[in-house]
Design a protein around this motif. Structure first.
Motif, PDB file in Angstrom:
ATOM      1  N   LEU A 138       0.651  -1.462   0.196  1.00  0.00           N
ATOM      2  CA  LEU A 138       0.008   0.066  -0.012  1.00  0.00           C
ATOM      3  C   LEU A 138       0.855   1.180  -0.102  1.00  0.00           C
ATOM      4  N   GLN A 139       2.237   1.157   0.495  1.00  0.00           N
ATOM      5  CA  GLN A 139       2.956   2.364   0.517  1.00  0.00           C
ATOM      6  C   GLN A 139       3.203   2.827  -1.077  1.00  0.00           C
ATOM      7  N   PHE A 140       3.161   1.804  -1.961  1.00  0.00           N
ATOM      8  CA  PHE A 140       3.528   2.303  -3.471  1.00  0.00           C
ATOM      9  C   PHE A 140       2.386   2.477  -4.141  1.00  0.00           C
ATOM     10  N   SER A 141       1.029   2.577  -3.630  1.00  0.00           N
ATOM     11  CA  SER A 141      -0.093   2.803  -4.265  1.00  0.00           C
ATOM     12  C   SER A 141      -0.055   3.696  -5.123  1.00  0.00           C
ATOM     13  N   ASP A 142       0.586   4.902  -4.903  1.00  0.00           N
ATOM     14  CA  ASP A 142       0.672   6.157  -5.558  1.00  0.00           C
ATOM     15  C   ASP A 142       1.822   6.497  -6.308  1.00  0.00           C
ATOM     16  N   SER A 143       2.623   5.294  -6.321  1.00  0.00           N
ATOM     17  CA  SER A 143       3.918   5.688  -7.042  1.00  0.00           C
ATOM     18  C   SER A 143       3.601   5.395  -8.571  1.00  0.00           C
ATOM     19  N   GLU A 144       4.297   6.183  -9.494  1.00  0.00           N
ATOM     20  CA  GLU A 144       4.018   5.995 -10.938  1.00  0.00           C
ATOM     21  C   GLU A 144       5.461   5.164 -11.385  1.00  0.00           C
ATOM     22  N   THR A 145       6.516   4.976 -10.553  1.00  0.00           N
ATOM     23  CA  THR A 145       7.547   4.211 -11.064  1.00  0.00           C
ATOM     24  C   THR A 145       7.746   2.876 -10.520  1.00  0.00           C
ATOM     25  N   VAL A 146       6.995   2.409  -9.333  1.00  0.00           N
ATOM     26  CA  VAL A 146       7.449   1.378  -8.471  1.00  0.00           C
ATOM     27  C   VAL A 146       6.255   0.336  -8.736  1.00  0.00           C
ATOM     28  N   SER A 147       6.655  -0.833  -9.360  1.00  0.00           N
ATOM     29  CA  SER A 147       5.741  -1.789  -9.535  1.00  0.00           C
ATOM     30  C   SER A 147       5.413  -2.821  -8.396  1.00  0.00           C
ATOM     31  N   VAL A 148       4.591  -3.552  -8.063  1.00  0.00           N
ATOM     32  CA  VAL A 148       4.178  -4.208  -6.878  1.00  0.00           C
ATOM     33  C   VAL A 148       3.728  -5.702  -7.258  1.00  0.00           C
ATOM     34  N   MET A 149       4.603  -6.732  -6.809  1.00  0.00           N
ATOM     35  CA  MET A 149       4.040  -8.075  -6.928  1.00  0.00           C
ATOM     36  C   MET A 149       3.502  -8.658  -5.570  1.00  0.00           C
ATOM     37  N   VAL A 150       2.412  -8.854  -5.201  1.00  0.00           N
ATOM     38  CA  VAL A 150       2.322  -9.390  -3.486  1.00  0.00           C
ATOM     39  C   VAL A 150       1.844 -10.933  -3.782  1.00  0.00           C
ATOM     40  N   VAL A 151       2.822 -11.745  -3.150  1.00  0.00           N
ATOM     41  CA  VAL A 151       2.754 -13.239  -2.943  1.00  0.00           C
ATOM     42  C   VAL A 151       1.731 -13.379  -2.043  1.00  0.00           C
TER      43      VAL A 151
END
Length: 271
Positions: A138-151
């Motif tokens: 959730l910390q990166f939900s508004d980042s335009e450059t960080v992609s997130v993969m949740v396992v």
């Protein structure tokens, strides 16, 4: 209904802690699974350093049996409680660790408060974050450059982490450059440890796909012990910690042993 494999392994380990020896046939009957299924469970637990197999069964490993010899955390604290512990030290550790993250990398972050402190410092990086922490994602939900993969896995409400990985097929197709993991306890002799079996299992699975492990550990974790081993010192690339002027002999010995073994020790500086 038969228990899931990770649940069964956890129960086997708890049973072994209470008994000198357990027979494979005995375990097979208890869990209503085949002899070979228990044999594989024990093999996996042995590979994880939890048990030692002997003819017809297994005993708990010396490292797990002796976990009570060193100071150990008394409880699995909630996220809010952990945020209040060593705040400035964790911020210093996070700054030092974040400096090792480079654009283009795939990195792993656990659900620890130390990893959470890293998130604002990585917000503008062009990276992919693999995590089992809903709080981290959730910390990166508004980042335009960080992609997130949740396992995926079971939700641990105390830490907002997903543990006991269910999506292992996803991990087979990922190469993680660096993992930044905290730990409940850290010692040179026993390695990086957790209070929770499922959390430890999740970290072990992620580490199988990782090139370099950075352990984030403030001084209170050094020389301590916990029941479940994530990895031994040989798997640790670097230890990121804080400078503590009143370190005990146990903490000083822990740091010295890591440094002498070739593990990089990186110190965070408070501002």
């Amino acid at each position: 209904m038969k228990p899931l494999p990770y649940t069964r392994k956890k129960e086997i380990l708890e049973m072994l802690k209470r008994n000198d020896f357990l027979d494979i046939n005995q375990l097979s009957q208890k869990f209503n699974v085949s002899y070979m299924t228990i044999h594989r469970d024990l093999k996996e637990l042995e590979d994880e350093g939890m048990v030692s197999r002997i003819y017809g069964g297994a005993v708990v490993s010396d490292s797990v049996r002796s976990a009570s010899d060193a100071p150990a955390p008394s409880a699995d604290l909630t996220l809010e409680e952990r945020f209040r512990v060593c705040q400035e030290e964790k911020k210093a550790i996070a700054r030092a660790a974040a400096a090792y993250v480079e654009d283009g990398e795939i990195i792993g972050l656990d659900a620890s408060t130390s990893a959470l402190q890293m998130c604002p410092l990585l917000h503008e990086k062009r990276i992919t974050v693999v995590t089992n922490g809903l709080n981290v994602a959730l910390q990166f939900s508004d980042s335009e450059t960080v992609s997130v993969m949740v396992v995926g896995g079971l939700l641990r409400k105390s830490s907002l982490s997903l543990s006991g990985l269910r999506d292992q097929e996803l991990l087979q197709h990922i190469n993680i450059s660096k993992c930044f993991f905290s730990a409940t306890a850290l010692s040179f002799e026993k390695g990086m440890m957790e209070l929770n079996y499922e959390e430890s299992e999740s970290k072990r699975e992620l580490l199988k796909r990782t090139d370099k492990l950075f352990v984030l550990a403030d001084h209170t974790k050094l020389g301590a012990s916990a029941p479940y081993v994530d990895c031994t010192y040989e798997q640790i690339y670097a230890l990121v910690t804080d400078r503590w002027p009143n370190a005990s002999q146990r903490q000083a010995d822990c740091l010295r042993n890591f440094e002498q073994s070739g593990v990089r020790v990186i110190y965070g500086t408070q501002v």
